[in-house]
Motif scaffolding. Structure first.
Motif, short mmCIF file in Angstrom:
data_model
loop_
_atom_site.label_atom_id
_atom_site.label_comp_id
_atom_site.label_asym_id
_atom_site.label_seq_id
_atom_site.Cartn_x
_atom_site.Cartn_y
_atom_site.Cartn_z
N PRO A 179 27.37 37.85 33.04
CA PRO A 179 28.15 36.62 33.32
C PRO A 179 29.53 36.95 33.86
CG PRO A 179 28.09 37.06 30.97
CD PRO A 179 27.17 38.06 31.60
N GLU A 180 30.11 36.03 34.61
CA GLU A 180 31.44 36.18 35.17
C GLU A 180 32.38 35.13 34.61
OE1 GLU A 180 31.39 36.13 39.37
OE2 GLU A 180 30.17 37.93 39.58
N TYR A 181 33.63 35.54 34.41
CA TYR A 181 34.67 34.58 34.03
C TYR A 181 35.22 33.96 35.30
CZ TYR A 181 34.79 36.27 29.21
OH TYR A 181 34.46 36.59 27.93
N GLN A 182 34.98 32.67 35.48
CA GLN A 182 35.45 32.01 36.69
C GLN A 182 35.66 30.53 36.42
OE1 GLN A 182 32.86 32.42 40.02
NE2 GLN A 182 34.30 31.57 41.48
N THR A 199 44.24 26.18 35.12
CA THR A 199 44.54 27.60 35.26
C THR A 199 43.27 28.36 35.63
OG1 THR A 199 46.27 27.42 33.58
CG2 THR A 199 45.48 29.64 34.13
N THR A 200 43.36 29.15 36.68
CA THR A 200 42.21 29.95 37.11
C THR A 200 42.28 31.33 36.50
OG1 THR A 200 43.40 30.71 39.08
CG2 THR A 200 42.09 28.70 39.30
N THR A 201 41.15 32.00 36.49
CA THR A 201 41.09 33.35 35.95
C THR A 201 41.23 34.35 37.09
OG1 THR A 201 38.69 33.32 36.18
CG2 THR A 201 39.60 32.68 34.05
N SER A 202 41.84 35.46 36.81
CA SER A 202 42.00 36.49 37.83
C SER A 202 42.11 37.85 37.14
CB SER A 202 43.25 36.24 38.67
OG SER A 202 44.41 36.28 37.85
N GLY A 203 41.70 38.86 37.85
CA GLY A 203 41.82 40.22 37.33
C GLY A 203 40.85 40.56 36.23
N ARG A 204 39.82 39.75 36.04
CA ARG A 204 38.84 40.03 34.99
C ARG A 204 37.48 40.22 35.63
NH1 ARG A 204 38.15 38.89 29.44
NH2 ARG A 204 36.30 40.01 28.76
N GLY A 205 36.90 41.40 35.47
CA GLY A 205 35.58 41.66 36.00
C GLY A 205 34.52 40.98 35.16
N ARG A 206 33.32 41.00 35.67
CA ARG A 206 32.24 40.36 34.94
C ARG A 206 31.88 41.17 33.71
NH1 ARG A 206 26.94 41.18 38.82
NH2 ARG A 206 26.71 43.43 38.59
N VAL A 207 31.30 40.51 32.73
CA VAL A 207 30.95 41.12 31.46
C VAL A 207 29.49 41.56 31.49
CG1 VAL A 207 30.77 40.73 28.98
CG2 VAL A 207 32.64 39.71 30.26
N ASN A 208 29.22 42.73 30.96
CA ASN A 208 27.85 43.22 30.84
C ASN A 208 27.41 43.07 29.39
OD1 ASN A 208 27.63 44.14 33.57
ND2 ASN A 208 28.94 45.86 33.02
N ILE A 209 26.32 42.35 29.18
CA ILE A 209 25.77 42.16 27.82
C ILE A 209 24.35 42.69 27.82
CG2 ILE A 209 25.18 40.51 26.02
CD1 ILE A 209 27.33 38.67 27.12
#
Length: 276
Positions: A179-182, A199-209
């Motif tokens: 999943p991605e934080y967006q 507020t938008t998200t930035s600088g956060r890569g997607r999470v691997n579960i």
């Protein structure tokens, strides 16, 4: 780059007369039109798009005009020629193309030159591919689901597995998600004239579960690795093992694109575990 203004006034009048003439052949008039547009400063690519040709053809017409004049370019005497490749080479090329998806002629031309010693231009390669029965289009998307027969076969296998499952055995389904934080703004009712913001998200890569699920007791262990690989699989199996101290065998079912495959059952001692 072809500089504009290379035609003299008399040359332009001659070409313009050819373009407007009802007696001139269609192909001859198109060549005259292309030379005039080049003289006006249009690019080969723009002219090719307008005339539904490729830009190499436009460059070839310009080269012929500059070297031999309008008399050479206005001769409409095209004749078929012998292929530069043998039938065996064309068959081999077709087999090579069937085994891959080439997005441009660059890779194909390089392969032809390397394997057969024949050098093709971009336009020549396009004509060769068309003659061999190939066309440039998008591949058809296929849904990532199993067919009905495979699903029925898996359900039957899973029911037989559960019916024969021992008290000291467990079955887990394992897979990974990313999943991605967006932030995605959506429509809503607000006061007229206001300017709400989110507020938008930035600088956060997607999470691997990387996780698993036991459908009998809904136990769902998971890990959050940097990358999903053999190391994360070992971490997940260790977590499953720690949650099942009374189990002698733990079977893992892993989703694999269009089908469900059964992996080797692994013993409780992780050191003896054989990862897929």
């Amino acid at each position: 780059m072809i500089r504009a203004g290379f035609l003299s006034p008399s040359e332009r009048r001659k070409l313009e007369a050819c373009v407007r003439s009802h007696r001139a052949g269609h192909g001859v008039a198109r060549r005259a039109n292309a030379i005039l547009l080049l003289d006006d400063g249009k690019s080969c690519q723009a002219i090719a798009e307008f005339l539904y040709l490729d830009d190499d053809t436009i460059r070839g017409w310009y080269k012929t005009y500059r070297e031999a004049g309008w008399d050479a370019l206005s001769v409409d005497g095209w004749k078929g020629g012998q292929s530069r490749m043998t039938s065996a080479q064309e068959t081999e090329l077709c087999a090579w193309l069937d085994g891959r998806f080439c997005r441009s002629t660059v890779e194909i031309r390089a392969h032809i030159l390397k394997e057969f010693g024949v050098e093709y231009s971009h336009s020549g390669c396009l004509k060769l591919l068309a003659r061999l029965g190939f066309e440039y289009r998008k591949p058809k998307g296929l849904p990532r689901v199993s067919c009905a027969e495979q699903q029925a076969a898996f359900i039957d296998m899973y029911e037989r597995l559960l019916n024969g499952l021992g008290a000291d055995e467990a079955v887990y389904f394992a897979d990974a998600v990313h999943p991605e934080y967006q932030t995605k703004p959506s429509y809503g009712w607000v006061k007229a004239g206001s300017n709400p913001a989110v507020t938008t998200t930035s600088g956060r890569g997607r999470v691997n579960i990387h996780g698993a699920l036991n459908l009998e007791n809904f136990d769902a262990p998971f890990v959050e690795p940097t990358t999903v690989d053999g190391v994360s699989a070992a971490q997940l199996l260790a977590k499953i093992e720690a949650r099942n101290p009374d189990k002698r065998l733990i079977r893992s079912q892993v989703s694999d694109n269009f089908r469900i495959v059964t992996h080797e059952k692994f013993p409780r001692h992780l050191g003896q575990c054989r990862l897929p």
